[in-house]
Design an enzyme around this catalytic site. Sequence first.
Site, PDB file in Angstrom:
ATOM      1  N   PRO A 177       2.933  -3.763   0.310  1.00 58.66           N
ATOM      2  CA  PRO A 177       3.479  -2.482   1.335  1.00 58.66           C
ATOM      3  C   PRO A 177       2.993  -1.435   0.411  1.00 58.66           C
ATOM      4  O   PRO A 177       3.360  -1.061  -0.488  1.00 58.66           O
ATOM      5  CB  PRO A 177       4.864  -2.634   1.431  1.00 58.66           C
ATOM      6  CG  PRO A 177       4.866  -4.141   1.586  1.00 58.66           C
ATOM      7  CD  PRO A 177       4.461  -4.673   0.477  1.00 58.66           C
ATOM      8  N   CYS A 178       2.331  -0.554   1.274  1.00 53.25           N
ATOM      9  CA  CYS A 178       1.840   0.804   0.726  1.00 53.25           C
ATOM     10  C   CYS A 178       2.606   1.993   0.999  1.00 53.25           C
ATOM     11  O   CYS A 178       2.441   3.158   0.520  1.00 53.25           O
ATOM     12  CB  CYS A 178       0.404   1.111   0.986  1.00 53.25           C
ATOM     13  SG  CYS A 178       0.100   1.319   2.784  1.00 53.25           S
ATOM     14  N   VAL A 179       3.491   1.823   1.841  1.00 56.57           N
ATOM     15  CA  VAL A 179       4.221   3.426   2.452  1.00 56.57           C
ATOM     16  C   VAL A 179       4.924   4.006   1.269  1.00 56.57           C
ATOM     17  O   VAL A 179       4.819   5.021   1.293  1.00 56.57           O
ATOM     18  CB  VAL A 179       5.307   2.932   3.558  1.00 56.57           C
ATOM     19  CG1 VAL A 179       6.132   4.065   3.904  1.00 56.57           C
ATOM     20  CG2 VAL A 179       4.539   2.242   4.667  1.00 56.57           C
TER      21      VAL A 179
END
Length: 368
Positions: free
Chosen positions: A72-74
């Site tokens: 996940p890049c958030v």
Amino acid sequence: MAFNVASLFAGIGGIDKGFEQAGANIIWANEFDKHACQTYRLNFKHTLIEDDVRNLKENEMPDVDIITAGWPCVAFSIAGNRHGMKYKCKECGYEHSVTYDEYINGAKCPECKGSTEAIDPRGTLFFDVIRFIREKKPKAIFLENVKNLRGHDKGNTFKVIQEMLQDSGYFIDSKIMNTMEYGNIPQNRERIFIVGFRNEQELKSFKWPEKIELTKTIDNILDRNDKQDEGFYYRKESQYYPMIKESMNRFDTVYQLRRVYMRENQSNVCPTLTANMGTGGHNVPLIMDKWGFRKLTPKEALRFQGFPVDEEYKIPEGMARSHIYKQAGNAVSVPVITRIAANLLKVLEEGNRNAKEKTEYEQLSATF
């Protein structure tokens, strides 16, 4: 021989589809989002574990040649809060980093020794990628994240990631690549890719793909010859219609509605597709067709990511559009992955040939 791949944070299989197109054999995957899993299972037949990666034991993943992960890049994205891998003490409020061993065994606040936890748990999931890499020791690794990972926290986050991969026994390299420059897909999408090999010579042999000419236009992606479902169109009843009608006057580009203004993409490509397309509202890019002003359809969004939706890749019937938009925004651009994967597999194949020739030479020498 086909090299076996295990995929962490598989999403709807963009990385897996790219490696499959390059000739690899995907044998195992893990994904947490139930709607992404539904799309994944429709398109792949191998084992998919639907669970939080933190719940999985390392021995649940089979031994493989390559581990991939688009975690996940958030927590690192410019569009997110960018807390990254930081922890915060629940007692004194001190923000700090943790080591891999602290993540695995439990961290304490370095100031007051109190209880501490990740500010955004999604940022610390990279420790779980390391957990599987260290247990399985694949020949190669392939990782993907947002461009901002490299500059996050003044470069400290990426430095920690590099050190953990190197401490895991890998020689690594990374490159920021744009879909419209490396995938011949008209989407402005920059992502960072990381490759790693246990053999230093294999890393030296690896070559990143060169830029290629963008020959496709948005007309190669859009279904403009057919009227789409009425729900995709903005009509006079919408409060945004006057602004849209005044601003949108070109068929050869893509627009973005920003509530109080319209943004025209000057480069005549699609802007970066994001997961918040699935949150409703007006986050889906807009285009013109002869029936009016409308949003991209989910199928068009997937085409802008290079998914072969007009060939074998299927979209679940009856799935809410919001889920498919989110999946497209979270995905990778398949053609870029295919090109990188092809070069990675070529290196492993050469390594296998060299190892075989060395073994044969040693066996022959032993007979004299």
